[in-house]
Design a protein around this motif. Structure first.
Motif, PDB file in Angstrom:
ATOM      1  N   PHE A 180       0.824  -1.205   0.000  1.00 44.90           N
ATOM      2  CA  PHE A 180       0.000   0.000   0.000  1.00 44.90           C
ATOM      3  C   PHE A 180       0.861   1.260   0.000  1.00 44.90           C
ATOM      4  O   PHE A 180       0.352   2.371   0.140  1.00 44.90           O
ATOM      5  N   GLY A 181       2.182   1.060  -0.107  1.00 45.89           N
ATOM      6  CA  GLY A 181       3.078   2.197  -0.206  1.00 45.89           C
ATOM      7  C   GLY A 181       3.255   2.970   1.095  1.00 45.89           C
ATOM      8  O   GLY A 181       3.498   4.172   1.078  1.00 45.89           O
ATOM      9  N   GLN A 182       3.119   2.285   2.234  1.00 42.45           N
ATOM     10  CA  GLN A 182       3.314   2.965   3.510  1.00 42.45           C
ATOM     11  C   GLN A 182       4.508   2.363   4.245  1.00 42.45           C
ATOM     12  O   GLN A 182       4.992   1.287   3.879  1.00 42.45           O
ATOM     13  N   SER A 183       4.946   3.066   5.283  1.00 46.73           N
ATOM     14  CA  SER A 183       6.077   2.547   6.033  1.00 46.73           C
ATOM     15  C   SER A 183       5.586   1.664   7.177  1.00 46.73           C
ATOM     16  O   SER A 183       4.788   2.117   8.000  1.00 46.73           O
ATOM     17  N   PRO A 184       6.034   0.402   7.229  1.00 46.57           N
ATOM     18  CA  PRO A 184       5.593  -0.500   8.289  1.00 46.57           C
ATOM     19  C   PRO A 184       5.821   0.088   9.676  1.00 46.57           C
ATOM     20  O   PRO A 184       4.972  -0.053  10.559  1.00 46.57           O
ATOM     21  N   ARG A 185       6.935   0.800   9.843  1.00 48.54           N
ATOM     22  CA  ARG A 185       7.253   1.325  11.156  1.00 48.54           C
ATOM     23  C   ARG A 185       6.183   2.314  11.624  1.00 48.54           C
ATOM     24  O   ARG A 185       5.717   2.273  12.755  1.00 48.54           O
ATOM     25  N   GLU A 186       5.798   3.207  10.689  1.00 45.75           N
ATOM     26  CA  GLU A 186       4.770   4.201  11.006  1.00 45.75           C
ATOM     27  C   GLU A 186       3.450   3.527  11.380  1.00 45.75           C
ATOM     28  O   GLU A 186       2.789   3.909  12.341  1.00 45.75           O
ATOM     29  N   VAL A 187       3.083   2.522  10.570  1.00 44.84           N
ATOM     30  CA  VAL A 187       1.798   1.845  10.789  1.00 44.84           C
ATOM     31  C   VAL A 187       1.793   1.145  12.148  1.00 44.84           C
ATOM     32  O   VAL A 187       0.837   1.271  12.919  1.00 44.84           O
ATOM     33  N   TYR A 188       2.887   0.450  12.464  1.00 41.10           N
ATOM     34  CA  TYR A 188       2.935  -0.269  13.742  1.00 41.10           C
ATOM     35  C   TYR A 188       2.958   0.711  14.913  1.00 41.10           C
ATOM     36  O   TYR A 188       2.418   0.435  15.974  1.00 41.10           O
ATOM     37  N   ARG A 189       3.591   1.885  14.696  1.00 43.88           N
ATOM     38  CA  ARG A 189       3.612   2.876  15.759  1.00 43.88           C
ATOM     39  C   ARG A 189       2.185   3.375  16.044  1.00 43.88           C
ATOM     40  O   ARG A 189       1.757   3.453  17.188  1.00 43.88           O
ATOM     41  N   LEU A 190       1.452   3.636  14.946  1.00 47.26           N
ATOM     42  CA  LEU A 190       0.053   4.047  15.101  1.00 47.26           C
ATOM     43  C   LEU A 190      -0.751   2.972  15.829  1.00 47.26           C
ATOM     44  O   LEU A 190      -1.588   3.272  16.679  1.00 47.26           O
ATOM     45  N   LEU A 191      -0.469   1.727  15.459  1.00 49.08           N
ATOM     46  CA  LEU A 191      -1.210   0.611  16.051  1.00 49.08           C
ATOM     47  C   LEU A 191      -1.005   0.561  17.563  1.00 49.08           C
ATOM     48  O   LEU A 191      -1.963   0.454  18.331  1.00 49.08           O
ATOM     49  N   VAL A 192       0.235   0.700  17.983  1.00 49.93           N
ATOM     50  CA  VAL A 192       0.518   0.631  19.419  1.00 49.93           C
ATOM     51  C   VAL A 192      -0.022   1.867  20.135  1.00 49.93           C
ATOM     52  O   VAL A 192      -0.667   1.774  21.181  1.00 49.93           O
ATOM     53  N   ASP A 193       0.194   3.039  19.510  1.00 54.14           N
ATOM     54  CA  ASP A 193      -0.310   4.280  20.116  1.00 54.14           C
ATOM     55  C   ASP A 193      -1.824   4.250  20.298  1.00 54.14           C
ATOM     56  O   ASP A 193      -2.359   4.712  21.300  1.00 54.14           O
TER      57      ASP A 193
END
Lengths: 362, 301
Positions: free
Chosen positions: A43-56
């Motif tokens: 989907f053209g996103q950064s896994p790190r950003e997505v996982y950070r959002l998930l935890v936050d």
């Protein structure tokens, strides 16, 4: 897919004891993370950003954590329901329908009580109704299993659709608010939100039903491991013929177990109906019954494991909403499925590997 | 109510059931529980819409749908046959995954959370709105969709495979007594792999029919049809002929309900229950004996 290095500390019995229940969720999460990375990158996103959002969005703030607790409460109930069935050697796939019927029954009683009924009377009555409603949905598979040995897998699946159609008819024609698929608000029996005691949870649906879920886990543990009936239940699950030979009435155990299992799933309904919306709404179960199977699997059919696993799947479910800004929230449905597949598939492989390594050392 | 119109509508409704039930018979007779028909169908429907959209050819759409069903089935086979995972757990997981993954790729491919754009289907030149509703035009129109004919042939094909080919003999043996089959040199794993992939192909074709008939993929468009097909397999006692009749019976009940909606004879929800109630009665063996393949769901070494 298997990692030899995880077997290195397996010699220490203490580590071994701890690893056995922790290994399934960890292996599964690792595999899910890999699949998740691929989906996020596609989907053209950064896994790190997505996982950070998930935890936050889940454990990172009180509201998100409250939502996780709320979702875990329903999942703990359906997970306990499925786990109890599996302990008796039965697959209760009907938790979805039992949960829905339990919620509906609680709403009916809450509607039937006069407004102003004291909570100490109203809540127990509604809770009893939820358990009875869940049991009711399990009577058909229970009776047919005990009387004719009919496959409970098939009958409980079919019952899910029958219950859904029945509730749809009842809510569409008998007890509904015009132009909606939910019942009117209950007059009594509302369970207070956690926010009333812990203001930090403000806005989240977390409510005191969570105490019911924890209490049920303790009760199921006590029943399974500390009572004669629980012992018989496990004996039937391990080897029905041997149990029968040992004097256990297998048919009656199946019947009783399915009714109890249905009641556990049905009690999950109070979380939404009494604790959150104060009415029954069509589709509120939203797959929590089916996810109960995953919860039981990851929790290794032990009440404590079920509680932990319910938190895991609730996190994935709530995390879906948190990451929706970057990737479609359905990514987390896929990851949930990957976790289940990984636990069912890879974990036995990893365990087999561990065992063979251990055997070589001995 | 014209009898002809009734039959045609029944046939159209039965088409996805016939496809998925063919897969169900194949898989379950080999000893693999077919809880996943719903997920395989949904994957097939999505892939068919994708294939038809990008290629412009419904035929390639069908091919893509079959491919999607086979792919989803391969995952199921890998987990349950190669890694001996529990078939029921995997079935639930794959159904969940199909819903999630089709929605994910719906967003990715068409940037929509509900449906794909219009895709080419099998359109007969004479099948306009006017003459599809009644009479001969309608009859021709439904047969102009070649998949309806293929669906009618699918369960006979499964019957032929089961009872007229050496592979069918092995498949039935594997579903009843895998150890005995293995002892005479039959590879249980290979027979089951082939059966599950075949089942995925059939279910995928059923999904392709749905997507191409409606000219688009919509979110969760299988709407429980895979489970009705599973009910038909069980109600039909795993025998292709009876399963075909069960599919037609369930479809007829649905048609009846749609056509008699105005009369309010029975709430539609109670008509919806018919397949499930009949299946429960059949499984209980209250009327006649019902026996599932002996090794159904059993993991073999």
């Amino acid at each position: 897919m298997s990692h030899p290095e995880v077997s290195a500390p397996a010699r220490d019995p203490w580590v071994q004891r701890l690893m056995e229940p922790l290994l399934p969720p960890l292996t599964a999460l690792l595999i899910a993370a890999v699949v998740g990375d691929l989906l996020i990158l596609s989907f053209g996103q950064s896994p790190r950003e997505v996982y950070r959002l998930l935890v936050d969005g889940t454990w990172g703030n009180a509201y998100g954590f409250g939502q996780v607790l709320y979702k875990a409460t329903t999942l703990a109930c359906t997970g306990l329901a499925v786990a109890l069935g599996i302990r008796a050697g039965m697959f209760n796939i009907g938790a979805e329908g039992q949960l829905a019927l339990g919620g509906f029954a609680a709403a009916l009683v809450g509607l039937g009580l006069p407004a102003g009924t004291p909570a100490v009377l109203a809540i127990p009555l509604c809770v009893l109704a939820a358990g009875a409603g869940g049991s009711l949905a399990a009577t058909v598979p229970g009776a047919l299993k005990a009387r004719y040995g009919a496959s409970e897998v098939i009958v409980t699946i079919m019952m899910n659709f029958i219950v859904a159609a029945l509730l749809n008819w009842l809510v569409a024609t008998k007890v509904n608010v015009a132009e909606s698929l939910h019942t009117p608000e209950i007059h009594a029996g509302a369970v207070p939100r956690l926010a009333e005691v812990f203001p930090a949870f403000h806005g989240s649906a977390a409510n005191f039903t969570i105490l019911v879920a924890i209490g049920l886990a303790v009760l199921v543990w006590w029943f399974l491991f500390r009572t004669r009936a629980g012992y018989e239940l496990r004996a039937v699950g391990l080897q029905p013929d041997a149990a029968e030979y040992g004097g256990v009435n297998v048919g009656r155990t199946w019947w009783r177990t399915l009714l109890l299992s249905g009641a556990l799933a049905g009690l999950g309904g109070i979380n939404y109906v009494l604790g959150y919306k104060q009415y029954y709404e069509e589709g509120f179960a939203a797959g929590a019954g089916y996810l109960g199977i995953a919860v039981a699997l990851v929790g290794r059919n032990h009440p404590a494991g079920v509680l932990v696993a319910s938190l895991l799947f609730a996190t994935l479910s709530q995390g879906a909403l948190a990451v929706n800004a970057l990737v479609p929230k359905q990514m987390l449905d896929v990851l949930t499925a990957v976790v289940i597949i990984a636990v069912a598939t890879a974990v036995p492989e990893v365990q087999r590997l561990l065992r063979s390594l251990r055997g070589r050392q001995a | 109510m014209s009898i002809l119109a009734f039959l045609i509508q029944t046939l159209r409704i039965a088409t996805p059931y016939l496809f998925a039930a063919s897969g169900g018979v194949l898989s379950e007779r080999a000893g693999v529980i077919a809880l996943t028909l719903e997920g395989w169908m949904l994957t097939g429907a999505f892939c068919a819409a994708l294939g038809s959209f990008y290629s412009g050819s419904p035929w390639l759409g069908v091919l893509a749908g079959v491919g999607g069903g086979v792919l989803a089935a391969a995952l199921h086979a890998l987990a349950t046959i190669r890694y001996r995972a529990d078939q029921v757990v995997l079935g639930i997981a794959i159904n969940l995954m199909s819903v999630g993954i089709t929605r994910f790729f719906l967003r990715l491919a068409f940037d929509s959370s509900s449906n794909s754009p219009r895709v080419p289907g099998f359109d007969w030149a004479g099948a306009t709105e006017g003459n599809t509703t009644a009479g001969l035009g309608s009859l021709l129109a439904s047969f102009s969709n070649p998949l309806v004919l293929v669906a009618l042939l699918s369960l006979p094909t499964v019957w032929w495979i089961l009872y007229r080919t050496p592979y069918g003999l092995r498949l039935r043996a594997v579903g009843e007594k895998p150890e005995a089959a293995a002892s005479v040199g039959v590879s249980v794993a290979r027979v089951r792999w082939l059966a599950v992939l075949g089942a995925g192909a059939f279910a995928g074709m059923g999904g392709a029919y749905l997507a191409l008939e409606q000219h688009q993929f919509t979110d969760s468009m299988t709407a429980g049809r895979g489970f009705i097909a599973l009910a038909a397999v069980i109600f039909g006692q795993w025998e292709p002929k009876r399963v075909a009749l069960a599919c037609l019976l369930f479809a007829a009940a649905e048609t009846f309900q749609i056509r008699l909606q105005g009369l309010q004879l029975l709430p539609s929800q109670f008509v919806e229950m018919i397949p499930y109630v009949l299946t429960i009665i059949a499984v209980a063996g209250i009327v006649g004996r019902s026996r599932q393949p002996a090794a159904l769901g059993r993991v073999t070494e």
